[in-house]
Design an enzyme around this catalytic site. Structure first.
Site, PDB file in Angstrom:
ATOM      1  N   THR A  83       0.922  -1.038   0.271  1.00  0.00           N
ATOM      2  CA  THR A  83       0.018  -0.124  -0.091  1.00  0.00           C
ATOM      3  C   THR A  83       0.931   1.362   0.124  1.00  0.00           C
ATOM      4  O   THR A  83       0.525   2.428  -0.692  1.00  0.00           O
ATOM      5  CB  THR A  83      -0.956   0.152   1.281  1.00  0.00           C
ATOM      6  OG1 THR A  83      -1.661  -1.130   1.344  1.00  0.00           O
ATOM      7  CG2 THR A  83      -1.767   1.099   1.455  1.00  0.00           C
ATOM      8  N   ASP A 127      -6.384  -3.052  -3.568  1.00  0.00           N
ATOM      9  CA  ASP A 127      -5.883  -4.238  -2.514  1.00  0.00           C
ATOM     10  C   ASP A 127      -6.604  -5.477  -2.684  1.00  0.00           C
ATOM     11  O   ASP A 127      -7.439  -5.543  -3.121  1.00  0.00           O
ATOM     12  CB  ASP A 127      -5.943  -3.591  -1.124  1.00  0.00           C
ATOM     13  CG  ASP A 127      -4.817  -4.213  -0.224  1.00  0.00           C
ATOM     14  OD1 ASP A 127      -3.961  -4.978  -0.648  1.00  0.00           O
ATOM     15  OD2 ASP A 127      -5.005  -3.988   0.960  1.00  0.00           O
TER      16      ASP A 127
HETATM   17  P1  ADP Z   1       0.919  -3.866   2.839  1.00  0.00           P
HETATM   18  O1  ADP Z   1      -0.069  -3.059   2.042  1.00  0.00           O
HETATM   19  O2  ADP Z   1       1.935  -4.782   2.229  1.00  0.00           O
HETATM   20  O3  ADP Z   1       0.036  -4.782   3.604  1.00  0.00           O
HETATM   21  P2  ADP Z   1       1.790  -1.380   4.144  1.00  0.00           P
HETATM   22  O4  ADP Z   1       2.005  -0.687   2.839  1.00  0.00           O
HETATM   23  O5  ADP Z   1       0.290  -1.180   4.773  1.00  0.00           O
HETATM   24  O6  ADP Z   1       1.728  -2.918   3.789  1.00  0.00           O
HETATM   25  O7  ADP Z   1       2.904  -1.308   5.201  1.00  0.00           O
HETATM   26  C1  ADP Z   1       2.922  -1.391   6.581  1.00  0.00           C
HETATM   27  C2  ADP Z   1       3.478  -0.537   7.134  1.00  0.00           C
HETATM   28  O8  ADP Z   1       4.879  -0.882   7.377  1.00  0.00           O
HETATM   29  C3  ADP Z   1       3.206   1.014   6.861  1.00  0.00           C
HETATM   30  O9  ADP Z   1       2.589   1.744   7.677  1.00  0.00           O
HETATM   31  C4  ADP Z   1       4.875   1.560   6.815  1.00  0.00           C
HETATM   32  O10 ADP Z   1       4.853   2.406   7.972  1.00  0.00           O
HETATM   33  C5  ADP Z   1       5.611   0.256   7.146  1.00  0.00           C
HETATM   34  N1  ADP Z   1       6.559   0.198   5.980  1.00  0.00           N
HETATM   35  C6  ADP Z   1       6.269  -0.705   5.076  1.00  0.00           C
HETATM   36  N2  ADP Z   1       7.410  -0.776   4.093  1.00  0.00           N
HETATM   37  C7  ADP Z   1       8.374  -0.066   4.551  1.00  0.00           C
HETATM   38  C8  ADP Z   1       9.358   0.136   4.133  1.00  0.00           C
HETATM   39  N3  ADP Z   1       9.968  -0.174   2.942  1.00  0.00           N
HETATM   40  N4  ADP Z   1      10.163   1.403   4.796  1.00  0.00           N
HETATM   41  C9  ADP Z   1       9.680   1.838   6.080  1.00  0.00           C
HETATM   42  N5  ADP Z   1       8.505   1.679   6.498  1.00  0.00           N
HETATM   43  C10 ADP Z   1       7.612   0.375   5.815  1.00  0.00           C
END
Ligand code: ADP
Length: 356
Positions: A83, A127
Site C-alpha cells: 500500500t 488491494d
Molecule cells: P501492505 O500493503 O503490504 O500490507 P503497508 O504498505 O500497509 O503494507 O505497510 C505497513 C506499514 O509498514 C506501513 O505503515 C509503513 O509504516 C511500514 N513500511 C512498509 N514498508 C516500509 C519500508 N520499506 N520502509 C519503511 N516503512 C515501511
C-alpha cells in the site's frame, strides 16, 4: 497534489478524503499511526532494492515521456509495504490515488463509477486484487488494455451495451496470492514485482526511522532486538515498537534497550524467533495433534478455529521461509527445527508423554 480516497462496494461514490485503504484490517488508531510512519518517497523507502530500482526506472521513463505509468502488480505477504508503494507511485507521478479492495467491488457497476471518475494518470489502487469476482476481473480487461469498457444498461429485452471511453489511468494491484489471479488479468500488468521478507538490518533501520518519527528513545541494540523478532515485516516491526515503547515508558525511563525489548516482547508472547501465539499454536497442532503432519490446511483451520486464509496468508509463508514448515503434496509437515524450537518431539506424543 495527491488526493486519497476510500471507496467501498456499497458506496462507490467518492467519499471524503481519508488516509487509509478499505481493506485494512487495522483498528482506526493503529491505522492512523501506520499512516504517519509510511515513507512518502522511494528514497525514504527502506529495503526491497530490486523493486524500488525497477519502479524508479519505470516512473522516471514514464515521466520523461509524459505518459502515465504502466499497470503495476505488487505481490507479497501482508505488511511488507505494498500500500505504501502504491501511494509513493501516485505521489511520484504527481497523480491522484483512489484506493479500494477486491472484496469491496462486488459488481461491474461498483467499479464503473470509480473508473469513469479517473483523470489521465490517476492511480487506481486495488488491494487484495485476487479477491475480485470473475465478472469484475473480466470487466477490467478492456479497461486496462483499451481504456474503455462495455457497460450493459437495463436488463432482458431492453438490455443495451454501450462503450464507455476512459482516461489513461494506472492500475496498481496488490496481492498476497498472485497465483489466484487469472492469467489474462496478470498479463495486463506491465510491471510485476515480488516483495520478499525484509532482512534484520533493514528492519532495524525501519524501527529507528519510526522511533524518530514517534520521538521514542531507542539504542541500536534495542532496535535490533525488535527487528529480529518482527517476522521480516515492517508492519509488525512498527507494532512491536509501539508495544515496547509503552512498556519502556511505564517500567523504565522510556529508553528502549535490548534487555527492555526482550522483557516487553516476552510479555507480548513474541518469542526469540519472532513467532507469536498463533504461529506456535499452528506448529503445536501439527506436531501434537497430527504427529508432525502431513495434514491438510482445512483440517488445521478447523482444529485451530481460524480462517484458512489467515493461516495461508499470515502464518505459513514466514514459517516456510524460516524452514519450520514443509508443504508437501499430501499436506503440511512441521520440520525438526520447528520441533526443536518448541522443545517438542513427535515421538513423545506418540508415546503419550505430551499432553495436548
Ligand atoms: P501492505 O500493503 O503490504 O500490507 P503497508 O504498505 O500497509 O503494507 O505497510 C505497513 C506499514 O509498514 C506501513 O505503515 C509503513 O509504516 C511500514 N513500511 C512498509 N514498508 C516500509 C519500508 N520499506 N520502509 C519503511 N516503512 C515501511
Amino acid at each position: 497534489m495527491s488526493r486519497d480516497k476510500i471507496i467501498s462496494g456499497d458506496d462507490a461514490d467518492e467519499t471524503p478524503v481519508r488516509e487509509a485503504v478499505v481493506s485494512s484490517a487495522l483498528d482506526p488508531e493503529e491505522d492512523r499511526q501506520q499512516w504517519n510512519l509510511r515513507p512518502k518517497t522511494l528514497s525514504e523507502y527502506i529495503g526491497q532494492t530490486t523493486v524500488v530500482e525497477s519502479l524508479n526506472i519505470a516512473i522516471t521513463a514514464a515521466t520523461n515521456r509524459r505518459e502515465p505509468l504502466e499497470h503495476v502488480l505488487l505481490h507479497g505477504s501482508p505488511g511488507l509495504g505494498k500500500t505504501t508503494l502504491a501511494h509513493i507511485i501516485a505521489t511520484a507521478m504527481g497523480a491522484n490515488i483512489i484506493a479500494t479492495s477486491g472484496p469491496a467491488i462486488e459488481k461491474p457497476k461498483d467499479v464503473m463509477g470509480i473508473l469513469s471518475s479517473l483523470e489521465v494518470g490517476d492511480v487506481l489502487f486495488i488491494d487484495e486484487i485476487h479477491r475480485l469476482s470473475r465478472v469484475v476481473e473480466e470487466f477490467l480487461y478492456s479497461a486496462m488494455e483499451d481504456f474503455q469498457v462495455d457497460f450493459v444498461l437495463d436488463r432482458g429485452a431492453y438490455a443495451k451495451t454501450i462503450k464507455v471511453p476512459l482516461k489513461r489511468f494506472t492500475l496498481v494491484g496488490a496481492t498476497t496470492r498472485a497465483g489466484m489471479l487469472s492469467a489474462p488479468l496478470r498479463d495486463r500488468f506491465g510491471i510485476f514485482t515480488h516483495m520478499d521478507y525484509y532482512e534484520t538490518e533493514e528492519l532495524k533501520r525501519i524501527v529507528q526511522r519510526s522511533a524518530g518519527i514517534l520521538s521514542v528513545k531507542i539504542d541500536p541494540k534495542g532496535a535490533e532486538e525488535i527487528a529480529r523478532r518482527s517476522r521480516g515485516t515492517p508492519r509488525i516491526a512498527n507494532r512491536l515498537l509501539r508495544r515496547v515503547r509503552d512498556y519502556a515508558e511505564v517500567e523504565s525511563d522510556g529508553t528502549i534497550t535490548r534487555e527492555l525489548a526482550d522483557i516487553a516482547l516476552k510479555r507480548e508472547m513474541v518469542d526469540e524467533m519472532g513467532l507469536d501465539k498463533l504461529d506456535r499454536a499452528f506448529l503445536r497442532t501439527i506436531i501434537e495433534f497430527y504427529d508432525g503432519g502431513p495434514v491438510g490446511i482445512e483440517a488445521l483451520s478447523a482444529t485451530l478455529n481460524e480462517e484458512t486464509d489467515t493461516l495461508v496468508d499470515m502464518v505459513e509463508p514466514y514459517l516456510l521461509k524460516i524452514g519450520f514448515l514443509n508443504r508437501t503434496p499430501s499436506g503440511r509437515k512441521a520440520t525438526r527445527t520447528a520441533c526443536e524450537h518448541l522443545g517438542m518431539n513427535t515421538a513423545k506424543r506418540k508415546q503419550g508423554q505430551l499432553p495436548l
